[in-house]
Design a protein around this motif. Structure first.
Motif, PDB file in Angstrom:
ATOM      1  N   UNK A   5       0.808  -1.214   0.000  1.00  8.93           N
ATOM      2  CA  UNK A   5       0.000   0.000   0.000  1.00  8.93           C
ATOM      3  C   UNK A   5       0.844   1.268   0.000  1.00  8.93           C
ATOM      4  N   UNK A   6       2.154   1.129   0.179  1.00 11.43           N
ATOM      5  CA  UNK A   6       3.021   2.306   0.136  1.00 11.43           C
ATOM      6  C   UNK A   6       3.240   2.753  -1.303  1.00 11.43           C
ATOM      7  N   UNK A   7       3.526   4.028  -1.465  1.00 11.10           N
ATOM      8  CA  UNK A   7       3.706   4.606  -2.796  1.00 11.10           C
ATOM      9  C   UNK A   7       5.143   4.392  -3.264  1.00 11.10           C
ATOM     10  N   UNK A   8       5.457   3.137  -3.609  1.00 10.24           N
ATOM     11  CA  UNK A   8       6.820   2.800  -3.977  1.00 10.24           C
ATOM     12  C   UNK A   8       7.204   3.339  -5.352  1.00 10.24           C
ATOM     13  N   UNK A   9       8.437   3.806  -5.449  1.00 10.03           N
ATOM     14  CA  UNK A   9       9.053   4.165  -6.723  1.00 10.03           C
ATOM     15  C   UNK A   9      10.392   3.442  -6.782  1.00 10.03           C
ATOM     16  N   UNK A  10      11.042   3.497  -7.921  1.00  8.54           N
ATOM     17  CA  UNK A  10      12.367   2.892  -8.033  1.00  8.54           C
ATOM     18  C   UNK A  10      13.315   3.535  -7.022  1.00  8.54           C
ATOM     19  N   UNK A  11      13.238   4.849  -6.891  1.00  7.13           N
ATOM     20  CA  UNK A  11      14.117   5.561  -5.965  1.00  7.13           C
ATOM     21  C   UNK A  11      13.868   5.151  -4.521  1.00  7.13           C
ATOM     22  N   UNK A  12      12.592   5.074  -4.110  1.00  5.49           N
ATOM     23  CA  UNK A  12      12.294   4.755  -2.710  1.00  5.49           C
ATOM     24  C   UNK A  12      12.640   3.304  -2.382  1.00  5.49           C
ATOM     25  N   UNK A  13      12.476   2.385  -3.341  1.00  6.29           N
ATOM     26  CA  UNK A  13      12.860   0.993  -3.098  1.00  6.29           C
ATOM     27  C   UNK A  13      14.375   0.872  -2.961  1.00  6.29           C
ATOM     28  N   UNK A  14      15.101   1.560  -3.837  1.00  2.00           N
ATOM     29  CA  UNK A  14      16.562   1.533  -3.760  1.00  2.00           C
ATOM     30  C   UNK A  14      17.039   2.152  -2.452  1.00  2.00           C
ATOM     31  N   UNK A  15      16.408   3.251  -2.042  1.00  2.00           N
ATOM     32  CA  UNK A  15      16.788   3.919  -0.799  1.00  2.00           C
ATOM     33  C   UNK A  15      16.543   3.017   0.412  1.00  2.00           C
ATOM     34  N   UNK A  16      15.446   2.250   0.380  1.00  2.00           N
ATOM     35  CA  UNK A  16      15.137   1.334   1.487  1.00  2.00           C
ATOM     36  C   UNK A  16      16.219   0.276   1.659  1.00  2.00           C
ATOM     37  N   UNK A  17      16.951  -0.007   0.587  1.00  2.00           N
ATOM     38  CA  UNK A  17      18.034  -0.994   0.634  1.00  2.00           C
ATOM     39  C   UNK A  17      19.403  -0.337   0.781  1.00  2.00           C
ATOM     40  N   UNK A  18      19.430   1.000   0.835  1.00  2.00           N
ATOM     41  CA  UNK A  18      20.694   1.708   0.961  1.00  2.00           C
ATOM     42  C   UNK A  18      21.548   1.631  -0.285  1.00  2.00           C
ATOM     43  N   UNK A  19      20.887   1.533  -1.444  1.00  2.00           N
ATOM     44  CA  UNK A  19      21.600   1.361  -2.713  1.00  2.00           C
ATOM     45  C   UNK A  19      21.186   2.428  -3.721  1.00  2.00           C
ATOM     46  N   UNK A  20      21.971   2.563  -4.766  1.00  2.00           N
ATOM     47  CA  UNK A  20      21.609   3.415  -5.877  1.00  2.00           C
ATOM     48  C   UNK A  20      20.609   2.713  -6.789  1.00  2.00           C
TER      49      UNK A  20
END
Length: 240
Positions: A146-161
């Protein structure tokens, strides 16, 4: 299954089943110690009030990061320390409680270090890799659709580019991140339609991260070849 005398260690990203019916009869003591991590590829930062040597901290970090075995048979020292922690919590003076807790947690971690050090554990360096971090994130994604995931936010959640995250996602799932997210949302919605025949379709759509029921219906038809309502009816007929 946890029995009396067992020790369980759970990292923040690990699922656990600490509770009925996975715990046998007995008294359960637990300690939550924040070492500043939320994902496998982060370095552990132990509290300042730990008194043991840097070498011991580093050794325990390795033993706990490169191995995710959840349950161990506790040694007598660990059992004694947990009882001391329990006794410390009964004191009325708050300063005494804090002082004794710090002392006993130091004792506990040294006992855990000795316990694991005696086990000759097979360590796995891949457990602290960025790829494993992405795998753990993707495994838990179904619970946060239900979260508004984007490529950027998913990468940020993993601490990656973005690029590195996308590469690992492709290697693990065979799909690009947004493609996998969409696939997961639609498959989760299909399961909810099947297992919850009375749940409103709009509610399922929103819970799976779709912005509107119409958009959900269009995407679902493209994915399954029928509308959500038709799919639910078909699944009900198959079950009957």
């Amino acid at each position: 299954m946890l029995h009396s005398g067992h020790l369980t260690i759970t990292r923040p990203w690990q699922y656990h089943r600490v509770g009925n019916p996975e715990v046998d009869g007995g008294v359960f003591h637990w300690l939550i110690l924040d070492v500043g991590v939320r994902r496998p590829n982060q370095e552990w930062r132990w509290p300042e009030w730990l008194l043991w040597s840097k070498a011991d901290r580093e050794r325990l970090s390795v033993l706990l990061r490169h191995n995710e075995h959840p349950v161990w048979r506790a040694n007598p020292g660990i059992i004694r320390v947990f009882r001391r922690i329990q006794s410390a919590l009964q004191l009325e003076d708050a300063e005494q409680v804090v002082a004794r807790l710090k002392l006993h947690v130091n004792e506990l971690l040294i006992e855990v270090l000795e316990l694991l050090g005696d086990k000759q554990i097979a360590l796995d360096e891949s457990l602290v890799s960025s790829q494993h971090t992405v795998r753990v994130f993707l495994q838990g994604l179904a619970e946060r659709l239900d979260q508004n995931w984007t490529l950027d936010s998913m990468a940020e959640a993993c601490g990656l580019g973005r690029t590195q995250f996308a590469r690992y996602c492709q290697e693990i799932t065979g799909m690009a991140p947004i493609e996998y997210l969409s696939h997961l949302r639609l498959e989760t919605a299909a399961k909810l339609l099947h297992h919850h025949p009375n749940r409103p379709i709009t509610e399922i759509a929103f819970n799976c991260g779709f912005s509107s029921s119409q958009y959900f219906a269009n995407r679902f038809r493209a994915h399954k070849g029928c509308t959500p309502r038709e799919y639910r009816k078909e699944q009900h007929q198959l079950a009957v």
